[in-house]
Scaffold this motif. Structure first.
Motif, PDB file in Angstrom:
ATOM      1  N   LEU A 187       0.803  -1.217   0.000  1.00  0.00           N
ATOM      2  CA  LEU A 187       0.000   0.000   0.000  1.00  0.00           C
ATOM      3  C   LEU A 187       0.836   1.267   0.000  1.00  0.00           C
ATOM      4  N   ASN A 188       1.935   1.257   0.749  1.00  0.00           N
ATOM      5  CA  ASN A 188       2.713   2.486   0.924  1.00  0.00           C
ATOM      6  C   ASN A 188       3.921   2.606   0.006  1.00  0.00           C
ATOM      7  N   LYS A 189       4.418   1.469  -0.507  1.00  0.00           N
ATOM      8  CA  LYS A 189       5.633   1.530  -1.318  1.00  0.00           C
ATOM      9  C   LYS A 189       5.439   1.111  -2.766  1.00  0.00           C
ATOM     10  N   LEU A 190       4.446   0.275  -3.040  1.00  0.00           N
ATOM     11  CA  LEU A 190       4.290  -0.239  -4.399  1.00  0.00           C
ATOM     12  C   LEU A 190       2.951   0.135  -5.027  1.00  0.00           C
ATOM     13  N   GLY A 191       2.168   0.973  -4.369  1.00  0.00           N
ATOM     14  CA  GLY A 191       0.999   1.589  -4.991  1.00  0.00           C
ATOM     15  C   GLY A 191      -0.233   0.733  -5.167  1.00  0.00           C
ATOM     16  N   ALA A 192      -0.428  -0.263  -4.336  1.00  0.00           N
ATOM     17  CA  ALA A 192      -1.644  -1.078  -4.433  1.00  0.00           C
ATOM     18  C   ALA A 192      -2.871  -0.265  -4.033  1.00  0.00           C
ATOM     19  N   ASP A 193      -4.014  -0.585  -4.654  1.00  0.00           N
ATOM     20  CA  ASP A 193      -5.278   0.065  -4.287  1.00  0.00           C
ATOM     21  C   ASP A 193      -5.771  -0.420  -2.932  1.00  0.00           C
ATOM     22  N   GLY A 194      -5.520  -1.666  -2.641  1.00  0.00           N
ATOM     23  CA  GLY A 194      -5.981  -2.271  -1.388  1.00  0.00           C
ATOM     24  C   GLY A 194      -5.707  -3.758  -1.432  1.00  0.00           C
ATOM     25  N   LEU A 195      -5.944  -4.450  -0.348  1.00  0.00           N
ATOM     26  CA  LEU A 195      -5.759  -5.900  -0.301  1.00  0.00           C
ATOM     27  C   LEU A 195      -6.942  -6.598  -0.947  1.00  0.00           C
ATOM     28  N   SER A 196      -6.689  -7.708  -1.616  1.00  0.00           N
ATOM     29  CA  SER A 196      -7.783  -8.437  -2.279  1.00  0.00           C
ATOM     30  C   SER A 196      -8.502  -9.376  -1.323  1.00  0.00           C
ATOM     31  N   PHE A 197      -7.897  -9.645  -0.171  1.00  0.00           N
ATOM     32  CA  PHE A 197      -8.541 -10.413   0.894  1.00  0.00           C
ATOM     33  C   PHE A 197      -7.678 -10.285   2.143  1.00  0.00           C
ATOM     34  N   GLU A 198      -8.211 -10.696   3.262  1.00  0.00           N
ATOM     35  CA  GLU A 198      -7.469 -10.620   4.515  1.00  0.00           C
ATOM     36  C   GLU A 198      -6.310 -11.610   4.497  1.00  0.00           C
TER      37      GLU A 198
END
Length: 455
Positions: free
Chosen positions: A184-195
């Motif tokens: 999330l903070n270093k590689l720009g993901a929108d969010g997690l796809s699951f827990e």
């Protein structure tokens, strides 16, 4: 709150539901774990199964008959279901469709044309998948490297010190936090796809283990660590990867079981098969045969379709001969994205699972044949090394070792190339320890993990 619990308050019983059967002219009632939009993860307000049973997993059906209740789930949730269901409910040990056929219950399945279209990815979707899966693989690989290096450092300090060495142990939850920070903070993901699933030792044997205060384990001794995680990127790519590593020196039994699982995983990844001719249930036997010949198996699907920035579990396609859905089979064609995730689980001891996301593609060099049949193979999207210390090359065939060496070569090249564009990239976890992982540290570890095995 489950329906059973509510009985004590306001007499909201299964009897009230069954009283409607005669009026509706039905013999039983099916309660699915879904919402009106067929979402994979449903809002709390739409948790029908949880309301009526207390079960909190993500896969279930309930059939409420006139005199008994039958509950269906897959192998990921068998242990959890036994813990959460009312004691007088039947936990069915067969597929839903088999059960309904046996009981002469009729159900009609209609083909979902839109889902079929979604299951075949466009050239652009494949192009972006290659890009973002590599980026996501860097997050996973650096996190596994960090945890491994931390454990080695802690073990060394324990041995070298007398009794006064002070440190705070990392635990299962810390792995989840490290992964989330990377994505999330270093590689720009929108969010997690699951827990994220992070299970150590006996927790790794629970297929869909969820961390909680009572069960979270610290890495205070050697053991198996299983990490299953994923993310969404740029609104168009969804990732899903599982790796199992060992902290410390692994026993022969774990090495053997890991290598068996890897062999099954490679067999599916390396298959060549005719286009639009084979279903997921047929492909599944290619994977499981490696385990069956040793008297081993696992009680969940071998693979599921993966959405494009939407849901992590998309159907079709799927790979599972155990599937409770035996409607019209979906045959694999070019550009279908699917997971490959065999596993072995030993309750109260440890579990092993290896998962890549891969896509089907027409072979460039077609095998000559008179009928001009086109053949498919799988290309890997996930680029994360396997745990070298858990691989016994003597248990793999030359063909399996060739695939493994070729895959690891590609992993190193792709991740090293990414690192060139991230010269200041580093990983630290100031919450509990002062270990700093630089690009140089990571590439050294990656080079060691991916060096070729001698065939």
């Amino acid at each position: 709150m489950s329906l059973i619990q509510m009985n004590e308050k306001d007499d909201c019983t299964l009897g009230k539901l069954r009283n409607l059967y005669k009026t509706l002219k039905i013999d039983c009632y099916l309660v699915p774990l879904t919402d009106p939009h067929d979402s994979e993860y449903v809002l709390e307000s739409d948790q029908r199964v949880k309301f009526i049973s207390g079960f909190s997993g993500s896969s279930a059906f309930i059939i409420i008959g006139t005199d008994k209740v039958s509950f269906f789930t897959d192998g990921r949730y068998t242990i959890q279901a036994k813990q959460e269901l009312p004691s007088d409910w039947e936990l069915a040990n067969q597929g839903l469709i088999d059960f309904m056929s046996k009981c002469n219950i009729k159900i009609n399945f209609s083909e979902d044309i839109v889902q079929n279209i979604k299951s075949v990815k466009t050239d652009k979707e494949i192009e972006l998948s290659l890009l973002y899966h590599a980026r996501d693989s860097l997050a996973i690989s650096t996190t596994l490297c960090y945890v491994t290096k931390w454990y080695e450092s802690v073990s060394a300090n324990q041995i070298e010190s007398d009794t006064n060495f002070s440190f705070e142990l990392l635990d299962e939850e810390d792995v989840c936090k490290l992964l989330a920070d990377q994505r999330l903070n270093k590689l720009g993901a929108d969010g997690l796809s699951f827990e994220t699933i992070s299970g150590f030792n006996e927790n790794s044997a629970i297929v869909h283990y969820r961390i909680n205060e009572k069960t979270t384990k610290k890495f205070a001794n050697d053991g198996v660590l299983l990490v299953d995680s994923g993310a969404h990127y740029s609104g168009v790519v969804t990732t899903d990867c599982t790796r199992t590593i060992y902290l410390g020196t692994p026993p022969d039994e774990v090495i053997r079981h890991y290598t068996y699982t890897l062999a099954a995983h490679i067999n599916l990844a390396n298959i060549v098969f005719p286009n639009n001719k084979l279903s997921g249930s047929q492909l599944d036997t290619v994977c499981r045969a490696e385990l069956w010949k040793r008297g081993l198996d696992f009680n969940h699907s071998t693979g599921h379709g993966v959405g494009s920035g939407t849901v992590v579990h998309e159907s079709p396609p799927g790979i599972c001969y155990l599937s409770q859905y035996k409607a019209k089979p979906t045959y694999f064609v070019n550009h279908m994205v699917v997971s490959n995730e065999p596993g072995l689980y030993f309750p109260e001891k440890y579990g092993i699972r290896l998962e890549n996301v891969q896509y089907s593609i027409l072979q460039k060099n077609q095998i000559e044949n008179e009928d001009q049949v086109h053949y498919l193979c799988f290309k890997q999207l996930t680029m994360v090394p396997y745990c070298r210390k858990l691989i016994d090359p003597s248990l793999l065939t030359k063909e399996q070792l060739d695939w493994l060496n070729s895959y690891h070569k590609e992993v190193y090249e792709k991740l090293a190339k990414l690192c060139v564009h991230l010269p200041d990239y580093s990983l630290s976890y100031s919450n509990k320890c002062d270990l700093q992982l630089s690009i140089g540290n990571f590439l050294g570890w990656l080079r060691s993990e991916t060096k070729p095995f001698v065939c």
